[in-house]
Motif scaffolding. Structure first.
Motif, PDB file in Angstrom:
ATOM      1  N   ALA A 134       0.801  -1.234   0.000  1.00  0.00           N
ATOM      2  CA  ALA A 134       0.000   0.000   0.000  1.00  0.00           C
ATOM      3  C   ALA A 134       0.831   1.279   0.000  1.00  0.00           C
ATOM      4  CB  ALA A 134      -0.968  -0.013   1.175  1.00  0.00           C
ATOM      5  N   PRO A 135       1.931   1.388   0.744  1.00  0.00           N
ATOM      6  CA  PRO A 135       2.693   2.638   0.727  1.00  0.00           C
ATOM      7  C   PRO A 135       3.243   3.019  -0.647  1.00  0.00           C
ATOM      8  CG  PRO A 135       3.308   1.316   2.629  1.00  0.00           C
ATOM      9  CD  PRO A 135       2.452   0.455   1.761  1.00  0.00           C
ATOM     10  N   PHE A 136       3.324   2.049  -1.556  1.00  0.00           N
ATOM     11  CA  PHE A 136       3.824   2.314  -2.899  1.00  0.00           C
ATOM     12  C   PHE A 136       2.694   2.479  -3.920  1.00  0.00           C
ATOM     13  CE2 PHE A 136       6.920  -0.421  -0.677  1.00  0.00           C
ATOM     14  CZ  PHE A 136       7.992   0.464  -0.616  1.00  0.00           C
ATOM     15  N   GLY A 137       1.446   2.518  -3.430  1.00  0.00           N
ATOM     16  CA  GLY A 137       0.317   2.628  -4.340  1.00  0.00           C
ATOM     17  C   GLY A 137       0.103   1.373  -5.164  1.00  0.00           C
ATOM     18  N   LEU A 138       0.495   0.239  -4.619  1.00  0.00           N
ATOM     19  CA  LEU A 138       0.390  -1.035  -5.331  1.00  0.00           C
ATOM     20  C   LEU A 138      -0.545  -1.981  -4.591  1.00  0.00           C
ATOM     21  CD1 LEU A 138       4.181  -1.542  -6.158  1.00  0.00           C
ATOM     22  CD2 LEU A 138       2.384  -0.738  -7.710  1.00  0.00           C
ATOM     23  N   ALA A 139      -1.074  -2.949  -5.327  1.00  0.00           N
ATOM     24  CA  ALA A 139      -2.003  -3.914  -4.740  1.00  0.00           C
ATOM     25  C   ALA A 139      -1.767  -5.296  -5.326  1.00  0.00           C
ATOM     26  CB  ALA A 139      -3.452  -3.484  -5.012  1.00  0.00           C
ATOM     27  N   PRO A 140      -1.904  -6.342  -4.500  1.00  0.00           N
ATOM     28  CA  PRO A 140      -1.873  -7.715  -4.998  1.00  0.00           C
ATOM     29  C   PRO A 140      -3.271  -8.136  -5.444  1.00  0.00           C
ATOM     30  CG  PRO A 140      -2.099  -7.767  -2.638  1.00  0.00           C
ATOM     31  CD  PRO A 140      -2.057  -6.301  -3.029  1.00  0.00           C
ATOM     32  N   LEU A 141      -3.351  -9.274  -6.093  1.00  0.00           N
ATOM     33  CA  LEU A 141      -4.653  -9.813  -6.504  1.00  0.00           C
ATOM     34  C   LEU A 141      -5.204 -10.685  -5.378  1.00  0.00           C
ATOM     35  CD1 LEU A 141      -3.941 -10.631 -10.262  1.00  0.00           C
ATOM     36  CD2 LEU A 141      -4.787  -8.517  -9.198  1.00  0.00           C
ATOM     37  N   SER A 142      -5.474 -10.060  -4.260  1.00  0.00           N
ATOM     38  CA  SER A 142      -5.941 -10.757  -3.061  1.00  0.00           C
ATOM     39  C   SER A 142      -7.432 -11.035  -3.151  1.00  0.00           C
ATOM     40  CB  SER A 142      -5.630  -9.913  -1.827  1.00  0.00           C
ATOM     41  OG  SER A 142      -6.155  -8.606  -1.969  1.00  0.00           O
ATOM     42  N   GLY A 143      -7.927 -11.796  -2.180  1.00  0.00           N
ATOM     43  CA  GLY A 143      -9.329 -12.183  -2.185  1.00  0.00           C
ATOM     44  C   GLY A 143     -10.172 -11.385  -1.216  1.00  0.00           C
ATOM     45  N   SER A 144     -11.274 -11.991  -0.814  1.00  0.00           N
ATOM     46  CA  SER A 144     -12.246 -11.292   0.018  1.00  0.00           C
ATOM     47  C   SER A 144     -11.819 -11.158   1.472  1.00  0.00           C
ATOM     48  CB  SER A 144     -13.595 -12.018  -0.039  1.00  0.00           C
ATOM     49  OG  SER A 144     -14.113 -12.006  -1.354  1.00  0.00           O
ATOM     50  N   SER A 145     -10.892 -12.000   1.924  1.00  0.00           N
ATOM     51  CA  SER A 145     -10.466 -11.965   3.323  1.00  0.00           C
ATOM     52  C   SER A 145      -8.963 -11.758   3.412  1.00  0.00           C
ATOM     53  CB  SER A 145     -10.834 -13.264   4.042  1.00  0.00           C
ATOM     54  OG  SER A 145     -10.237 -13.304   5.330  1.00  0.00           O
ATOM     55  N   PRO A 146      -8.506 -10.779   4.179  1.00  0.00           N
ATOM     56  CA  PRO A 146      -7.067 -10.576   4.343  1.00  0.00           C
ATOM     57  C   PRO A 146      -6.393 -11.637   5.200  1.00  0.00           C
ATOM     58  CG  PRO A 146      -8.291  -9.039   5.718  1.00  0.00           C
ATOM     59  CD  PRO A 146      -9.304  -9.745   4.879  1.00  0.00           C
ATOM     60  N   ASP A 147      -7.163 -12.492   5.877  1.00  0.00           N
ATOM     61  CA  ASP A 147      -6.591 -13.528   6.740  1.00  0.00           C
ATOM     62  C   ASP A 147      -6.251 -14.815   6.007  1.00  0.00           C
ATOM     63  OD1 ASP A 147      -6.586 -12.072   9.128  1.00  0.00           O
ATOM     64  OD2 ASP A 147      -8.695 -12.506   9.484  1.00  0.00           O
ATOM     65  N   VAL A 148      -6.622 -14.899   4.733  1.00  0.00           N
ATOM     66  CA  VAL A 148      -6.337 -16.105   3.946  1.00  0.00           C
ATOM     67  C   VAL A 148      -4.855 -16.136   3.583  1.00  0.00           C
ATOM     68  CG1 VAL A 148      -6.769 -17.215   1.712  1.00  0.00           C
ATOM     69  CG2 VAL A 148      -8.673 -16.337   3.071  1.00  0.00           C
ATOM     70  N   GLY A 149      -4.280 -17.333   3.534  1.00  0.00           N
ATOM     71  CA  GLY A 149      -2.884 -17.490   3.152  1.00  0.00           C
ATOM     72  C   GLY A 149      -2.670 -17.239   1.674  1.00  0.00           C
ATOM     73  N   VAL A 150      -1.561 -16.583   1.347  1.00  0.00           N
ATOM     74  CA  VAL A 150      -1.266 -16.222  -0.043  1.00  0.00           C
ATOM     75  C   VAL A 150      -1.036 -17.455  -0.900  1.00  0.00           C
ATOM     76  CG1 VAL A 150       0.379 -15.032  -1.549  1.00  0.00           C
ATOM     77  CG2 VAL A 150      -0.286 -14.013   0.641  1.00  0.00           C
ATOM     78  N   VAL A 151      -0.214 -18.387  -0.438  1.00  0.00           N
ATOM     79  CA  VAL A 151       0.212 -19.503  -1.281  1.00  0.00           C
ATOM     80  C   VAL A 151      -0.957 -20.412  -1.640  1.00  0.00           C
ATOM     81  CG1 VAL A 151       1.617 -21.596  -1.348  1.00  0.00           C
ATOM     82  CG2 VAL A 151       2.619 -19.443  -0.569  1.00  0.00           C
ATOM     83  N   GLY A 152      -1.726 -20.844  -0.655  1.00  0.00           N
ATOM     84  CA  GLY A 152      -2.853 -21.725  -0.951  1.00  0.00           C
ATOM     85  C   GLY A 152      -3.874 -21.074  -1.864  1.00  0.00           C
ATOM     86  N   TYR A 153      -4.121 -19.789  -1.629  1.00  0.00           N
ATOM     87  CA  TYR A 153      -5.068 -19.035  -2.455  1.00  0.00           C
ATOM     88  C   TYR A 153      -4.599 -18.973  -3.906  1.00  0.00           C
ATOM     89  CZ  TYR A 153      -7.685 -14.860  -3.989  1.00  0.00           C
ATOM     90  OH  TYR A 153      -8.466 -13.962  -4.662  1.00  0.00           O
ATOM     91  N   ALA A 154      -3.312 -18.667  -4.107  1.00  0.00           N
ATOM     92  CA  ALA A 154      -2.782 -18.561  -5.468  1.00  0.00           C
ATOM     93  C   ALA A 154      -2.715 -19.914  -6.165  1.00  0.00           C
ATOM     94  CB  ALA A 154      -1.403 -17.909  -5.444  1.00  0.00           C
ATOM     95  N   LEU A 155      -2.331 -20.961  -5.441  1.00  0.00           N
ATOM     96  CA  LEU A 155      -2.275 -22.290  -6.060  1.00  0.00           C
ATOM     97  C   LEU A 155      -3.659 -22.758  -6.487  1.00  0.00           C
ATOM     98  CD1 LEU A 155       0.242 -24.277  -3.796  1.00  0.00           C
ATOM     99  CD2 LEU A 155       0.703 -22.923  -5.839  1.00  0.00           C
ATOM    100  N   GLY A 156      -4.683 -22.302  -5.781  1.00  0.00           N
ATOM    101  CA  GLY A 156      -6.046 -22.701  -6.109  1.00  0.00           C
ATOM    102  C   GLY A 156      -6.716 -21.833  -7.153  1.00  0.00           C
ATOM    103  N   GLY A 157      -6.030 -20.847  -7.684  1.00  0.00           N
ATOM    104  CA  GLY A 157      -6.592 -19.979  -8.708  1.00  0.00           C
ATOM    105  C   GLY A 157      -6.633 -18.541  -8.249  1.00  0.00           C
ATOM    106  N   GLY A 158      -7.415 -18.256  -7.209  1.00  0.00           N
ATOM    107  CA  GLY A 158      -7.443 -16.923  -6.638  1.00  0.00           C
ATOM    108  C   GLY A 158      -8.341 -15.954  -7.376  1.00  0.00           C
ATOM    109  N   LEU A 159      -9.644 -15.980  -7.056  1.00  0.00           N
ATOM    110  CA  LEU A 159     -10.615 -15.077  -7.671  1.00  0.00           C
ATOM    111  C   LEU A 159     -10.878 -13.918  -6.723  1.00  0.00           C
ATOM    112  CD1 LEU A 159     -12.746 -14.468  -9.917  1.00  0.00           C
ATOM    113  CD2 LEU A 159     -14.376 -15.772  -8.526  1.00  0.00           C
ATOM    114  N   GLY A 160     -10.318 -12.747  -7.039  1.00  0.00           N
ATOM    115  CA  GLY A 160     -10.489 -11.582  -6.188  1.00  0.00           C
ATOM    116  C   GLY A 160     -11.240 -10.469  -6.896  1.00  0.00           C
ATOM    117  N   TRP A 161     -11.361  -9.327  -6.210  1.00  0.00           N
ATOM    118  CA  TRP A 161     -12.131  -8.206  -6.750  1.00  0.00           C
ATOM    119  C   TRP A 161     -11.415  -7.475  -7.870  1.00  0.00           C
ATOM    120  CZ3 TRP A 161     -17.124  -7.434  -6.195  1.00  0.00           C
ATOM    121  CH2 TRP A 161     -17.773  -8.071  -5.133  1.00  0.00           C
TER     122      TRP A 161
END
Length: 440
Positions: free
Chosen positions: A114-141
């Protein structure tokens, strides 16, 4: 040598009865009460390698857990590798790239980017793990504009079944790299990921709540309206158990333009009971998700399905718009061509089930899937064939078989040729890789 002597780790090892065993064996799902033979809390890739080799040497089932969100099977009697202590984030703002280790959650990436004005392709919950989410596809907003999270992965460090620590990318072991990006955890233990970040700072996002009495007209309007909206606008419609219609939306462009785009949909839904749309930092825009007891992608929201969903009183129903960049990318994850998905938080009524059979693909999405028996439905037939062949090359003994796993398939020259011609995931001139290595 006994397994107790084999497991000489940098991180702690928990046996049944030890302090910490119960805390680290349990997943997020309260219905599961797994009893693994041992829990290894890895301190780094070396511990991951030792755990994989120990499980092979002692013929123990092998399972991995970070946050516990993706655990759907009780891994009784297994060696459970817990990667939750492997947390780090490094952001390169010039390259717009982040690198994380296996236990990192999206909240840490959001805060670092965020301090760099950048964003990842995260999902609906910030508590989800990055690796499992990405390996499973990762459908975010941000998926309609920037693709699935799996498609943003640039490089992965993975420990494969032979105990080798590999760094894979589009030009380095490309088949394994392709399979990891959406094919799940069937090919090894990913200890680090590097992925693109996107120049998204503030967004116009939130939810607007209406009475449900105009739901049928709203859904009929929605199916036409989505054909004209830009990729920068993502929406989902919810029919709730308490008689409400909720429109969720996120737009990455000018807020006034976002209001103008959404205004016709809001007029169709009727007077708003509550308007939660606002301009916020992307990191604050998480809007939650619907528990996916039933999931399918649909070719169209036809009249039969529309009427059945509106008449379903004892469920929360979510209808989500896909398309955009999701459909243009060619990764392993998902059925890319469907414009919409339908989620229910319960088993559908006979009427809804029949309507879904008529309009749906019978598909699933790996991040939303809980039943290992339906694993193949998360992929196109061509991708499923390719994933099974790659599994046979990298995990011939099926070490990574727990939970949502791709089974291996015999490798034939004909299958290799067909997959290369049809899927295009290998660079021109690349050779198929077979890396099965006996345990020393």
């Amino acid at each position: 040598m006994t397994i107790r002597r084999t497991l000489r780790m940098d991180g702690p090892v928990y046996w049944p009865g030890d302090d910490g065993y119960d805390a680290h064996r349990k997943p997020l799902n309260p219905d599961l009460d797994p009893r693994p033979a041992v829990v290894v809390r890895a301190a780094g890739p070396a511990d991951v390698r030792r755990a994989v080799l120990a499980a092979r040497r002692h013929a123990l089932p092998f399972a991995v857990q970070a946050t516990g969100h993706g655990t759907h099977v009780a891994h009784d009697g297994a060696l459970l590798l817990h990667t939750g202590a492997m947390t780090s984030v490094h952001v390169d703002p010039d390259r717009r790239v982040a690198r994380v280790t296996a236990g990192t959650r999206w909240r840490d990436v959001l805060a670092a980017a965020a301090p760099f004005g950048l964003a990842p392709l995260s999902g609906s919950s910030p508590d989800v793990g990055v690796v499992g989410y990405a390996l499973g596809g990762g459908l975010g907003w941000l998926a309609r504009e920037h693709g699935l999270a799996a498609d943003s992965v640039l490089r992965a460090q993975v420990v494969t079944a032979d105990g080798t620590v590999r760094t894979v990318s589009a030009d380095r072991q490309p088949e394994l790299f392709w399979a990891l990006r959406g094919g799940g955890g069937s090919y090894g233990v990913v200890t680090a990921l590097e992925f693109r970040l996107h120049p998204v700072d503030r967004v116009y996002a939130g939810a607007v709540t209406f009475c449900r009495d105009r739901a049928a007209d709203t859904l009929a309007f929605y199916r036409r309206w989505i054909e004209r909206v830009p990729d920068a606008l993502s929406t989902a419609l919810l029919l709730t158990r308490d008689g409400k219609l909720v429109v969720k939306a996120l737009y990455t462009g000018d807020p006034d333009r976002g209001r103008a785009l959404l205004a016709p949909l809001w007029r169709a839904a009727g007077p708003a009971l509550d308007n939660g749309m606002r301009v916020v930092e992307y990191a604050q825009a998480a809007m939650g998700g619907t528990f996916a007891r039933t999931f399918d992608q649909v070719r169209a929201l036809d009249d039969d399905l529309l009427a059945a969903l509106v008449a379903e009183p004892d469920a929360t129903v979510e209808i989500r718009h896909w398309g955009g960049r999701i459909a243009r990318d060619r990764g392993a994850a998902a059925h890319r061509d469907a414009p919409l998905s339908v989620i229910l938080d319960t088993v559908p009524s006979p009427r809804v089930a029949a309507a879904l059979r008529g309009a749906g693909l019978g598909s699933s999405f790996l991040n939303f899937l809980a039943d290992p028996a339906r694993m193949s439905t998360a992929f196109t037939p061509e991708n499923w064939t390719a994933l099974r062949r790659i599994k046979a090359s990298y995990d011939p003994e099926n070490i990574f078989a727990a939970g949502l796993a791709v089974p291996s398939a015999p490798v034939t020259p004909q299958a290799v040729a067909v997959e290369r011609a049809g899927r295009g995931y290998l660079p021109s001139g690349s050779a198929a890789l077979s890396v099965s290595t006996p345990l020393s």
